[in-house]
Structure formats: structure tokens, C-alpha cells
Design a protein around this motif. Structure first.
Motif, PDB file in Angstrom:
ATOM      1  N   SER A  56      -2.252   5.540   5.834  1.00  0.00           N
ATOM      2  CA  SER A  56      -2.677   4.295   6.468  1.00  0.00           C
ATOM      3  C   SER A  56      -3.518   4.662   7.678  1.00  0.00           C
ATOM      4  N   ILE A  57      -4.484   3.819   8.004  1.00  0.00           N
ATOM      5  CA  ILE A  57      -5.317   4.063   9.185  1.00  0.00           C
ATOM      6  C   ILE A  57      -4.580   3.534  10.409  1.00  0.00           C
ATOM      7  N   PRO A  58      -4.280   4.375  11.382  1.00  0.00           N
ATOM      8  CA  PRO A  58      -3.595   3.909  12.599  1.00  0.00           C
ATOM      9  C   PRO A  58      -4.593   3.274  13.562  1.00  0.00           C
ATOM     10  N   TRP A  59      -4.083   2.688  14.635  1.00  0.00           N
ATOM     11  CA  TRP A  59      -5.015   2.141  15.625  1.00  0.00           C
ATOM     12  C   TRP A  59      -4.978   2.962  16.900  1.00  0.00           C
ATOM     13  N   GLN A 116       8.645   0.157  16.553  1.00  0.00           N
ATOM     14  CA  GLN A 116       9.393   0.942  15.566  1.00  0.00           C
ATOM     15  C   GLN A 116       9.892   0.110  14.388  1.00  0.00           C
ATOM     16  N   LEU A 117       9.211  -1.031  14.115  1.00  0.00           N
ATOM     17  CA  LEU A 117       9.636  -1.896  13.023  1.00  0.00           C
ATOM     18  C   LEU A 117       8.426  -2.391  12.244  1.00  0.00           C
ATOM     19  N   ALA A 118       8.494  -2.271  10.922  1.00  0.00           N
ATOM     20  CA  ALA A 118       7.485  -2.854  10.036  1.00  0.00           C
ATOM     21  C   ALA A 118       8.153  -3.965   9.238  1.00  0.00           C
ATOM     22  N   SER A 119       7.633  -5.179   9.385  1.00  0.00           N
ATOM     23  CA  SER A 119       8.196  -6.334   8.675  1.00  0.00           C
ATOM     24  C   SER A 119       7.237  -6.736   7.567  1.00  0.00           C
ATOM     25  N   LEU A 120       7.685  -6.581   6.318  1.00  0.00           N
ATOM     26  CA  LEU A 120       6.866  -6.926   5.166  1.00  0.00           C
ATOM     27  C   LEU A 120       7.300  -8.283   4.650  1.00  0.00           C
ATOM     28  N   SER A 121       6.388  -9.262   4.692  1.00  0.00           N
ATOM     29  CA  SER A 121       6.749 -10.616   4.295  1.00  0.00           C
ATOM     30  C   SER A 121       5.519 -11.353   3.788  1.00  0.00           C
ATOM     31  N   ASP A 122       5.767 -12.480   3.122  1.00  0.00           N
ATOM     32  CA  ASP A 122       4.690 -13.369   2.650  1.00  0.00           C
ATOM     33  C   ASP A 122       3.602 -12.596   1.906  1.00  0.00           C
ATOM     34  N   TYR A 123       4.021 -11.857   0.894  1.00  0.00           N
ATOM     35  CA  TYR A 123       3.065 -11.064   0.128  1.00  0.00           C
ATOM     36  C   TYR A 123       3.543 -10.945  -1.305  1.00  0.00           C
ATOM     37  N   THR A 124       2.587 -11.021  -2.230  1.00  0.00           N
ATOM     38  CA  THR A 124       2.882 -10.840  -3.641  1.00  0.00           C
ATOM     39  C   THR A 124       2.147  -9.615  -4.156  1.00  0.00           C
ATOM     40  N   LEU A 162      -4.100  -8.935   2.234  1.00  0.00           N
ATOM     41  CA  LEU A 162      -4.554  -7.631   1.754  1.00  0.00           C
ATOM     42  C   LEU A 162      -3.422  -6.614   1.699  1.00  0.00           C
ATOM     43  N   GLY A 163      -2.218  -7.041   2.009  1.00  0.00           N
ATOM     44  CA  GLY A 163      -1.100  -6.097   2.048  1.00  0.00           C
ATOM     45  C   GLY A 163      -1.127  -5.222   3.282  1.00  0.00           C
ATOM     46  N   VAL A 164      -1.741  -5.729   4.344  1.00  0.00           N
ATOM     47  CA  VAL A 164      -1.821  -4.988   5.606  1.00  0.00           C
ATOM     48  C   VAL A 164      -0.802  -5.579   6.571  1.00  0.00           C
TER      49      VAL A 164
END
Length: 433
Positions: A83-86, A241-249, A233-235
Motif C-alpha cells: 500500500s502507498i503510505p502518506w 493503530q487501527l484500520a476500520s474496514l466498512s461499507d465495501y463490497t 475503491l477499497g481504500v
């Protein structure tokens, strides 16, 4: 980032220069369509500086979001963990930052002849955290987009890094992608704070208009309004320290397996759906939580795993490292690399009021600004065709100035810049007889 993630990101940039060269293609496209005067050709679309006067053409945020997505998808073909970091230039402002280490972004400077300058460590070009907060507090989308694009939060990092970054060919430098991922994250934060606030008049974007072909494939038509939510886009940007994955198919429209890789805790839920006949993998170095709202439908493949061996590279580090050292891959010369003020555009009305004569010249140049113009000039710089400064003069603000004793310059093409208070007001080509 873990060392594994840093290594894989760097290796991917190098690997993508081999073969079709996506890095060069994106840089050239960005340069070719950087900024046009719509008055001369209203049908010619461009990427930058359409606000405040041309809201019907503005695509600044959306175009760069899909550019980051195109690059990241290509990297994930090499390694799905990438993944491309910022790079947050409001906080990380030291030339001694790990960002510039030789095993990270630092290696590209010499290998690709980027000629970064870091503007003599002048961090005044970079934004402060307060400036970021001020821009983020703007509630009108067009005002927000214009303030972001022209201000130090965006343009400052381009100008500070130097080399290719302040030119229209800025995507030649991999730091461009880390910088614009930061800009994209800020837009994501802004849209979260102003739901539905982002809107565009234009319904497709150059390069992403369903006609552009790269490496034998036609790139998709993208309506900027369809990607105002990065989750589409699945981004998903991880914070604290938390990644929340939601509202995506999950769709597998780009890869046979969609992989979400984070070193942080990952929460998967709140309408995250893996439909039948799709494949998804979620990978963390720490912890994964499947929460209410997460659905993996019958006939789908879903894997959640903890990566305990993340030091093992999927790419051939040995050969890639050797290619960095023994076979650098500098870019071909393009005169656009001399445009060091692409992110500090001139005022076209002011530019029209300035004359530089004679051209071609021999021993002198007369610089004049129409008396009706209330702005003057206080600095003149002349560059040779390689970008080397051959003359620089400072003086009290005036509407008329003569450069004398120019007979020492060799015959050929030069670039002259006229400035007022460090602000570029004219750049043009001149010829020495």
C-alpha cells in the motif's frame, strides 16, 4: 511501516520502471495535461489550477485519487501486501527523516537523477499543522479544493523537495505518491466531516475517460463523483493503530484476490461484504476483529490471517538491489523539467503586461511593465537549458529594469524568470545571438 513494507514499496517502484514503465507514463501524462488556458481552447481539459474561475473543469482531488489507485493496483500485481503510505509534510519536515533514508525514498534521487534540493532546508515552504487544520475547516467544496491545491499544504511540499517535484513532471519522484496520498487522506477526512460535500460538474476525467491505453489495456471511464468516497475503491486509511474496514463490497474487479494488509489492528464490519464467487484476504501483523455487519456469503472465499513472517520478500530483493546500484534508470530529458514553478503559477494578466526585448538579444535586455499595472518586479533570474542559474539580480521594486553586460553568455536558448516578492510573474524563453 515495517521494514518489509518499506522494502516492498521501494522495490515495486523500481520494478515498475522495467518494461512499460508506469512511473514514466504517469509523469508524462501529468506533464502534458498539467495546466492549460481554457480561453485559447475550451475543449482541452487539464488537471491543475481550474479554480476559482473554471469549476466545470476542476478534477484536482479526484484525478489524483485515481492516479494513486492506478499506481497502487500496479504495485499489488507485484505484491498484494503493498500500500502507498502518506507523508505528512506538516509534521515530518526534516531532511534527516527516515523518509529520505537511502533504503527508502532517498535511493531514487541519484538513481533516477531527480536532483532534489530540499530548498536549502527552508521549511517555511512546508505547511504547519495549524495551516492543515485551517484548510480542513473550509466547508464549501470548491473553496476547499482551491485553497488546498494552491496553498502550502499541497504546493509547499512540491516546491520544498525540489528537483522534479516543483515541475509538471513531479510524478517522476516516488515521494510524489506519498505526498498525494496524504492529500487524498485529507480529502477523505474532509468528506467524512462534510458528508456529500464533494461534487463535480465534469463527468469523466482525462486519462480516465475510457479511451486511454496503457500497456495494451484501455483504462476505465471514471466519473469523479463516483469516487468521492475512497471506500468505493477499497481504500481505507488507518489511524491510531487501527484500520476500520466498512461499507465495501468485494468485487475482484482488479485482482483475483483482494488483499487488505496492515500492520495495525483491523476491524472488519459495518456492511463489509464478500459476495459469492469472490475472494478476499485480510492480513494484519497484530490482530483482526470480525464485527457485526461483516458478511462472507456462501460460495465466497474469505481468509483472515496474522502475518508472522512479514520479513520474507515476494520480490527478488537481491537482483533489484543490484539493479539500483549498477543500472540506474534516469529519465529521458524533457524541457518541462526546467519549469521549477509549475506549482506557483503566474498571473496571466500580469504576464501580458510585461515585455522582454530584444529577443533574440546580444549584450542587454530591457524589462518593462505597463505603467497601468500596480505591481512591479524586484528579481530577475536567467537559467541555461540545463537549469543552471547563469544570472540572478535583486533590486528595489520597479516597472523598468535593464540587464546589461550579457555578452559573457554563450549563444543559445535560456529561460528568464521575473519575480515580485518571491512570486513568479513571468517565465519565458529567450535566445542569445
Amino acid at each position: 511501516m515495517t521494514q518489509y513494507e518499506r522494502d516492498e514499496l521501494v522495490n515495486a517502484f523500481y520494478e515498475l520502471r522495467n518494461g512499460p514503465d508506469l512511473v514514466a507514463d504517469l509523469a508524462q501524462f501529468h506533464s502534458d495535461f498539467f495546466n492549460f488556458d481554457s480561453a485559447s481552447d475550451p475543449t482541452q481539459l487539464d488537471i491543475h489550477f481550474n479554480l476559482p474561475d473554471e469549476p466545470e473543469r476542476q478534477i484536482f482531488f479526484a484525478w489524483h485519487r485515481y492516479q494513486m489507485f492506478e499506481m497502487e493496483q500496479a504495485m499489488q500485481e507485484l505484491n498484494p501486501d503493498i500500500s502507498i503510505p502518506w507523508w505528512d509534510s506538516s509534521e515530518d519536515q526534516s531532511i534527516f527523516s527516515p523518509v529520505w533514508d537511502e533504503d527508502f525514498m532517498g535511493s531514487f534521487d541519484a538513481a533516477w537523477l531527480l536532483n532534489r534540493t530540499y530548498e536549502d532546508n527552508d521549511i517555511n515552504l512546508l505547511p504547519t499543522p495549524q495551516e492543515v487544520s485551517t484548510v480542513q475547516a473550509v466547508q464549501d467544496f470548491l473553496e476547499y479544493a482551491n485553497s488546498m491545491e494552491r496553498g502550502r499544504v499541497h504546493a509547499g511540499a512540491h516546491r520544498w523537495v525540489g528537483g522534479a517535484m516543483p515541475t509538471t513532471l513531479s510524478p517522476r519522484d516516488p515521494i510524489f505518491y506519498l505526498h498525494h496520498t496524504f492529500i487524498d487522506k485529507l480529502w477523505d477526512d474532509w468528506e467524512t466531516a462534510n458528508p456529500g460535500g464533494s461534487s463535480h460538474i465534469i463527468t469523466s476525467m482525462i486519462r480516465y475517460d475510457g479511451t486511454y491505453v496503457f500497456n495494451g489495456e484501455v483504462l476505465p471511464l471514471v466519473d469523479p463523483d463516483d469516487i468521492t468516497d475512497s471506500n468505493v475503491l477499497g481504500v481505507f486509511y488507518a489511524e491510531n493503530q487501527l484500520a476500520s474496514l466498512s461499507d465495501y463490497t468485494v468485487s475482484n474487479s482488479h485482482h483475483s484476490i483482494e488483499n487488505f494488509y496492515y500492520q495495525f489492528i483491523i476491524d472488519v464490519g459495518d456492511n463489509f461484504v464478500v459476495p459469492s464467487n469472490t475472494n478476499c484476504q485480510v492480513t494484519s501483523i497484530n490482530e483482526i476483529n470480525l464485527l457485526p455487519g461483516f458478511t462472507a456469503q456462501s460460495g465466497s472465499s474469505f481468509v483472515a490471517r496474522i502475518d508472522t513472517g512479514n520479513q520474507a520478500s515476494r520480490l527478488d530483493n537481491t537482483s533489484l538491489l543490484a539493479s539500483r546500484i549498477n543500472n540506474p534508470n534516469p529519465f529521458e530529458y524533457d524541457p518541462a523539467i526546467l519549469d521549477k514553478n509549475a506549482y506557483n503559477p503566474t498571473d496571466p494578466n500580469f504576464e501580458a503586461a510585461i515585455s522582454v526585448s530584444p529577443n533574440p538579444f546580444d549584450t542587454f535586455l530591457d524589462l518593462k511593465i505597463e505603467e497601468s499595472n500596480r505591481q512591479g518586479m524586484d528579481e530577475v533570474v536567467i537559467y541555461d537549458i540545463s537549469g543552471r542559474i547563469v544570472l540572478q539580480k535583486y533590486f528595489d521594486e520597479t516597472n523598468q529594469y535593464q540587464l546589461e553586460d550579457l555578452n559573457y553568455l554563450l549563444g543559445g536558448v535560456y529561460i528568464i524568470e521575473i519575480l515580485n516578492g518571491n512570486r513568479l510573474v513571468l517565465r519565458k524563453k529567450i535566445v542569445k545571438e
